[in-house]
Design a protein around this motif. Structure first.
Motif, PDB file in Angstrom:
ATOM      1  N   ALA A  80      19.878  17.844 -43.644  1.00 18.94           N
ATOM      2  CA  ALA A  80      20.750  17.256 -44.666  1.00 18.94           C
ATOM      3  C   ALA A  80      22.131  16.951 -44.103  1.00 18.94           C
ATOM      4  O   ALA A  80      22.689  15.869 -44.342  1.00 18.94           O
ATOM      5  CB  ALA A  80      20.849  18.191 -45.872  1.00 18.94           C
ATOM      6  N   VAL A  81      22.704  17.899 -43.347  1.00 20.47           N
ATOM      7  CA  VAL A  81      24.032  17.677 -42.750  1.00 20.47           C
ATOM      8  C   VAL A  81      23.998  16.453 -41.825  1.00 20.47           C
ATOM      9  O   VAL A  81      24.904  15.613 -41.852  1.00 20.47           O
ATOM     10  CB  VAL A  81      24.511  18.933 -41.988  1.00 20.47           C
ATOM     11  CG1 VAL A  81      25.782  18.650 -41.177  1.00 20.47           C
ATOM     12  CG2 VAL A  81      24.756  20.092 -42.970  1.00 20.47           C
ATOM     13  N   SER A 141      22.146  13.927 -42.094  1.00 17.28           N
ATOM     14  CA  SER A 141      21.921  12.702 -42.887  1.00 17.28           C
ATOM     15  C   SER A 141      23.207  12.180 -43.513  1.00 17.28           C
ATOM     16  O   SER A 141      23.206  11.129 -44.161  1.00 17.28           O
ATOM     17  CB  SER A 141      20.885  12.970 -43.989  1.00 17.28           C
ATOM     18  OG  SER A 141      19.647  13.384 -43.422  1.00 17.28           O
ATOM     19  N   ARG A 142      24.302  12.945 -43.370  1.00 15.13           N
ATOM     20  CA  ARG A 142      25.595  12.531 -43.933  1.00 15.13           C
ATOM     21  C   ARG A 142      26.541  12.124 -42.809  1.00 15.13           C
ATOM     22  O   ARG A 142      26.593  12.785 -41.774  1.00 15.13           O
ATOM     23  CB  ARG A 142      26.217  13.699 -44.729  1.00 15.13           C
ATOM     24  CG  ARG A 142      25.363  14.167 -45.887  1.00 15.13           C
ATOM     25  CD  ARG A 142      26.042  15.280 -46.685  1.00 15.13           C
ATOM     26  NE  ARG A 142      25.117  15.802 -47.686  1.00 15.13           N
ATOM     27  CZ  ARG A 142      24.640  17.062 -47.731  1.00 15.13           C
ATOM     28  NH1 ARG A 142      25.038  17.938 -46.825  1.00 15.13           N
ATOM     29  NH2 ARG A 142      23.794  17.427 -48.661  1.00 15.13           N
ATOM     30  N   HIS A 143      27.289  11.045 -43.023  1.00 15.94           N
ATOM     31  CA  HIS A 143      28.175  10.529 -41.980  1.00 15.94           C
ATOM     32  C   HIS A 143      29.609  10.369 -42.464  1.00 15.94           C
ATOM     33  O   HIS A 143      30.522  10.210 -41.658  1.00 15.94           O
ATOM     34  CB  HIS A 143      27.634   9.196 -41.468  1.00 15.94           C
ATOM     35  CG  HIS A 143      26.153   9.229 -41.293  1.00 15.94           C
ATOM     36  ND1 HIS A 143      25.536  10.035 -40.359  1.00 15.94           N
ATOM     37  CD2 HIS A 143      25.139   8.640 -41.983  1.00 15.94           C
ATOM     38  CE1 HIS A 143      24.223   9.921 -40.472  1.00 15.94           C
ATOM     39  NE2 HIS A 143      23.958   9.087 -41.449  1.00 15.94           N
ATOM     40  N   THR A 144      29.787  10.387 -43.789  1.00 20.67           N
ATOM     41  CA  THR A 144      31.121  10.230 -44.375  1.00 20.67           C
ATOM     42  C   THR A 144      31.975  11.448 -44.028  1.00 20.67           C
ATOM     43  O   THR A 144      31.525  12.581 -44.192  1.00 20.67           O
ATOM     44  CB  THR A 144      30.982  10.097 -45.903  1.00 20.67           C
ATOM     45  OG1 THR A 144      30.110   9.000 -46.179  1.00 20.67           O
ATOM     46  CG2 THR A 144      32.334   9.874 -46.564  1.00 20.67           C
ATOM     47  N   GLY A 145      33.208  11.202 -43.551  1.00 18.02           N
ATOM     48  CA  GLY A 145      34.105  12.321 -43.241  1.00 18.02           C
ATOM     49  C   GLY A 145      33.531  13.234 -42.180  1.00 18.02           C
ATOM     50  O   GLY A 145      33.621  14.454 -42.284  1.00 18.02           O
ATOM     51  N   MET A 195      17.473   4.049 -42.973  1.00 21.07           N
ATOM     52  CA  MET A 195      18.633   4.433 -43.791  1.00 21.07           C
ATOM     53  C   MET A 195      19.907   4.458 -42.950  1.00 21.07           C
ATOM     54  O   MET A 195      20.970   4.031 -43.409  1.00 21.07           O
ATOM     55  CB  MET A 195      18.401   5.808 -44.431  1.00 21.07           C
ATOM     56  CG  MET A 195      17.381   5.842 -45.563  1.00 21.07           C
ATOM     57  SD  MET A 195      17.742   4.772 -47.009  1.00 21.07           S
ATOM     58  CE  MET A 195      19.256   5.512 -47.658  1.00 21.07           C
ATOM     59  N   TYR A 202      24.069   2.325 -43.254  1.00 27.59           N
ATOM     60  CA  TYR A 202      25.337   3.018 -43.531  1.00 27.59           C
ATOM     61  C   TYR A 202      26.492   2.015 -43.452  1.00 27.59           C
ATOM     62  O   TYR A 202      26.634   1.309 -42.446  1.00 27.59           O
ATOM     63  CB  TYR A 202      25.555   4.173 -42.553  1.00 27.59           C
ATOM     64  CG  TYR A 202      26.770   5.003 -42.893  1.00 27.59           C
ATOM     65  CD1 TYR A 202      26.765   5.849 -43.995  1.00 27.59           C
ATOM     66  CD2 TYR A 202      27.931   4.912 -42.132  1.00 27.59           C
ATOM     67  CE1 TYR A 202      27.889   6.605 -44.326  1.00 27.59           C
ATOM     68  CE2 TYR A 202      29.061   5.653 -42.453  1.00 27.59           C
ATOM     69  CZ  TYR A 202      29.026   6.502 -43.561  1.00 27.59           C
ATOM     70  OH  TYR A 202      30.138   7.236 -43.883  1.00 27.59           O
ATOM     71  N   PRO A 203      27.326   1.949 -44.503  1.00 22.15           N
ATOM     72  CA  PRO A 203      28.265   0.818 -44.603  1.00 22.15           C
ATOM     73  C   PRO A 203      29.499   0.900 -43.703  1.00 22.15           C
ATOM     74  O   PRO A 203      30.183  -0.107 -43.538  1.00 22.15           O
ATOM     75  CB  PRO A 203      28.683   0.840 -46.082  1.00 22.15           C
ATOM     76  CG  PRO A 203      28.431   2.229 -46.554  1.00 22.15           C
ATOM     77  CD  PRO A 203      27.291   2.762 -45.722  1.00 22.15           C
ATOM     78  N   LYS A 204      29.799   2.075 -43.167  1.00 21.36           N
ATOM     79  CA  LYS A 204      30.999   2.182 -42.321  1.00 21.36           C
ATOM     80  C   LYS A 204      30.597   2.437 -40.874  1.00 21.36           C
ATOM     81  O   LYS A 204      29.423   2.641 -40.559  1.00 21.36           O
ATOM     82  CB  LYS A 204      31.886   3.332 -42.818  1.00 21.36           C
ATOM     83  CG  LYS A 204      32.554   3.081 -44.158  1.00 21.36           C
ATOM     84  CD  LYS A 204      33.771   2.158 -44.032  1.00 21.36           C
ATOM     85  CE  LYS A 204      34.650   2.158 -45.297  1.00 21.36           C
ATOM     86  NZ  LYS A 204      33.942   1.743 -46.528  1.00 21.36           N
ATOM     87  N   ASP A 257      32.634  15.579 -39.186  1.00 24.55           N
ATOM     88  CA  ASP A 257      33.412  16.658 -38.553  1.00 24.55           C
ATOM     89  C   ASP A 257      32.572  17.254 -37.424  1.00 24.55           C
ATOM     90  O   ASP A 257      31.530  17.862 -37.668  1.00 24.55           O
ATOM     91  CB  ASP A 257      33.748  17.717 -39.598  1.00 24.55           C
ATOM     92  CG  ASP A 257      34.541  18.876 -39.019  1.00 24.55           C
ATOM     93  OD1 ASP A 257      35.778  18.849 -39.095  1.00 24.55           O
ATOM     94  OD2 ASP A 257      33.906  19.812 -38.486  1.00 24.55           O
TER      95      ASP A 257
END
Lengths: 135, 135, 135, 135
Positions: D72-73, D75-79, D7, D11-13, D81
């Motif tokens: 979960a945190v 697993s997220r890359h958008t924005g 996954m 990631y597209p970015k 921080d």
């Protein structure tokens, strides 16, 4: 996640007639699908065409939450209640089915949706097989 | 949790024919019941007779997880899917029913079980009323 | 969520020197903020300008998860560990601060972001006050 | 959980300078540890000597929640921080440390505690290695 099977083996009381292989497979599928849906929701957010993926994001978020809860319920054996296991497995199978359908619509354009649809299909099937094995 | 109603009012798109009062009441009941079950499981752990409460702890933990997930699903309206809402509400009503029954068995001895049983009854009823209101 | 205070009163063992009012206020703020962030993420998804809100959605999702976990940890008192409480409160205050900042940037355009920013500010403050009260 | 790495690849970015191997290893450790702690808490409940394990159950429950949220945190890359990632990783490392210590105390008597302590040690180490790799 081979520890799921190892942990199950250490449970100190009788597990009853439950199919252990199907239980382990379904528990693993739930945790895996929860992660894939969380990652797919986030990847959708980063696509330039995010406006066309908002239903996919929402479906992923619900599926992630429902799979995580189902994985936790399946990891507990004390005071087992077949009705509770059955209804949460039915909710999980339904969430995985609709999320798999939604992700599949974008699978040719977005590899994360293709992979996530696979996780959803596997998890839906694992839930249905465990449901069938419940007496 | 008056913010649940306030947040719902700010949703930018049409919410369809859903009964807003029942939706708000059920969402609130889910978050409240999740907290009560989490606290009751922990209070049971601190009772001297914890060995007689292990089924109650487990039932509380499942109910806490299922209520939390149901509250989150009910907080989302984008790409609404009636089947997903229905199956998770059914799982939540079932979890609240068995947790309410289990806690009620200890209600005369443990005030936390009495209060938690009340939260479970309220949440089960709120789920069933919202289920009836779903078309 | 008046049941949070009521459940705390029923805890069967000594709670130690913790400030009960601040503990109840922070627990309630965590559950409320988790719901508000879940709803705000979903409302952002339904805005026509969702492409400009993807960072807000992601920040909301993290904050929702961290607040839910913090609320659960604060609902448990058995085997209390001050270091664990402190580090999760610090993570929660940080998540609420950045989510409050992000939502505030969109508060004049989106009422859900304005309300959610308020919830984040309240929760951040409740976490910091409880941190100060921890010995 | 090889899907975590798969996954991430989709990631597209741009993911920035983050160490992908450490990120994947830590994400996987968080999901695995969350399941192991959930199962260990339940296995403790079924031990005849549950009264001596109540602190272990509570520590497991906190660790399960904190690991799930951290997974979960991550697993997220958008924005992205860095501060939010850092504080939740610190809370997770702390929770895994105390849970590993507590489970280790019962490892010679209870195989589920021995296995769970191993998961906690692995997850704590993975969190600390990812913390070191964050710039």
């Amino acid at each position: 996640m081979h520890t799921i099977a190892a942990m199950l083996e250490t449970y100190p009381k009788d597990l009853g007639d439950i199919d252990r292989d199907k239980l382990v497979a379904c528990t693993q599928a739930c945790y895996q699908c929860s992660q894939a849906c969380t990652a797919c929701a986030d990847a959708c957010l980063s696509e330039d065409m995010v406006a066309e993926l908002v239903k996919c994001v929402r479906t992923n978020l619900d599926c992630a939450d429902i799979c995580a809860t189902t994985g936790a319920v399946l990891s507990r054996h004390t005071g087992y209640d077949a009705n509770r296991t059955r209804t949460i497995l039915e909710a999980c199978a339904e969430a995985c089915k609709t999320c798999g359908d939604e992700c599949e619509r974008h699978a040719s354009m977005h590899e994360h949706c293709r992979l996530c649809a696979e996780s959803c299909r596997s998890c839906e099937q694992a839930c249905r097989e465990l449901l069938t094995a419940l007496v």
